[in-house]
Design an enzyme around this catalytic site. Structure first.
Site, PDB file in Angstrom:
ATOM      1  N   CYS A 126      -0.408   4.388   0.363  1.00 56.41           N
ATOM      2  CA  CYS A 126      -1.075   5.532   0.989  1.00 56.41           C
ATOM      3  C   CYS A 126      -0.176   6.161   2.052  1.00 56.41           C
ATOM      4  O   CYS A 126       0.753   5.535   2.555  1.00 56.41           O
ATOM      5  CB  CYS A 126      -2.428   5.128   1.571  1.00 56.41           C
ATOM      6  SG  CYS A 126      -2.378   4.446   3.242  1.00 56.41           S
TER       7      CYS A 126
ATOM      8  N   CYS B 202      -0.753   4.521   6.161  1.00 54.13           N
ATOM      9  CA  CYS B 202      -0.280   3.231   6.669  1.00 54.13           C
ATOM     10  C   CYS B 202       1.138   3.342   7.239  1.00 54.13           C
ATOM     11  O   CYS B 202       1.968   4.073   6.708  1.00 54.13           O
ATOM     12  CB  CYS B 202      -0.276   2.178   5.562  1.00 54.13           C
ATOM     13  SG  CYS B 202      -1.906   1.554   5.110  1.00 54.13           S
TER      14      CYS B 202
ATOM     15  N   CYS C  42       0.837  -1.201   0.000  1.00 46.84           N
ATOM     16  CA  CYS C  42       0.000   0.000   0.000  1.00 46.84           C
ATOM     17  C   CYS C  42       0.872   1.251   0.000  1.00 46.84           C
ATOM     18  O   CYS C  42       1.775   1.385   0.823  1.00 46.84           O
ATOM     19  CB  CYS C  42      -0.919   0.002   1.220  1.00 46.84           C
ATOM     20  SG  CYS C  42      -2.062   1.415   1.235  1.00 46.84           S
TER      21      CYS C  42
END
Length: 192
Positions: free
Chosen positions: A52, A55, A50
């Site tokens: 993003c 996180c 991920c």
């Protein structure tokens, strides 16, 4: 050749295949003194890299490794007094160790397609064998964390080399789950 591009320490040497019979284990934070331990029953689902900016990522990682498990499969077993929610307004209530910063689990508690799931970082398991990552999500978001746009072709190339199809949102299966939930809630879809 994009293979020199660093993604995450658990992935840079290649994606390690999980074991079909993995039955859970214990996530451990990075503290040497009184580490937080969280027991997880069963295997994880939808494991992915991920990009993003929310996180938790280990030092030097551009992506996190994150998966989900049903909330009832998550139990804090040691030193839960060290946990605090990172952002109470966020959809994912990421419980992080206040000493080392590792996100230990993140339940989705409000009305959402993912309600009842907890997001975890499976590389924190003290046991091996958890289901391997199978895609990469929110790839463009690494620009928000400082990756130059000019590096994105190399990043996507490396993700493809690792067998982690890059998406700039979630993979199609998870996007369909969200859209189905929204359509049912709006009354535009009666049957799935």
């Amino acid at each position: 050749m994009p293979s020199h591009v660093a993604i995450h320490p658990a992935l840079d040497g290649g994606v390690k295949k999980g074991q079909a019979g993995f039955n859970g284990g214990t996530l451990v934070c990075a503290c040497a003194d009184r580490p937080v331990k969280v027991a997880i029953k069963g295997n994880v689902a939808h494991n992915h890299a991920c990009g993003c900016s929310k996180c938790w990522k280990p030092n030097g990682a551009v992506f996190s490794v994150v998966a989900v498990t049903p909330h009832e499969n998550v139990t804090v077993v040691e030193n839960g007094d060290k946990l605090k929610v990172v952002d109470p307004e966020a959809l994912i209530q990421r419980h992080a160790c206040t000493k080392c910063g590792v996100h230990m689990y993140g339940p989705v508690e409000r009305d959402h397609a993912f309600k009842g799931l907890d997001f975890i970082h499976p590389e924190r398991f003290q046991e091996g064998g958890w289901a391997e990552p199978t895609f990469a999500a929110f790839v463009s978001s690494i620009i928000e964390s400082g990756t130059p746009p000019s590096a994105m072709a190399g990043v996507r190339g490396r993700l493809n080399e690792l067998g982690l199809t890059p998406y700039d949102c979630l993979n199609p299966t998870l996007m369909d789950v969200i859209a189905t939930w929204v359509a049912k809630k709006a009354g535009t879809l009666k049957e799935a």
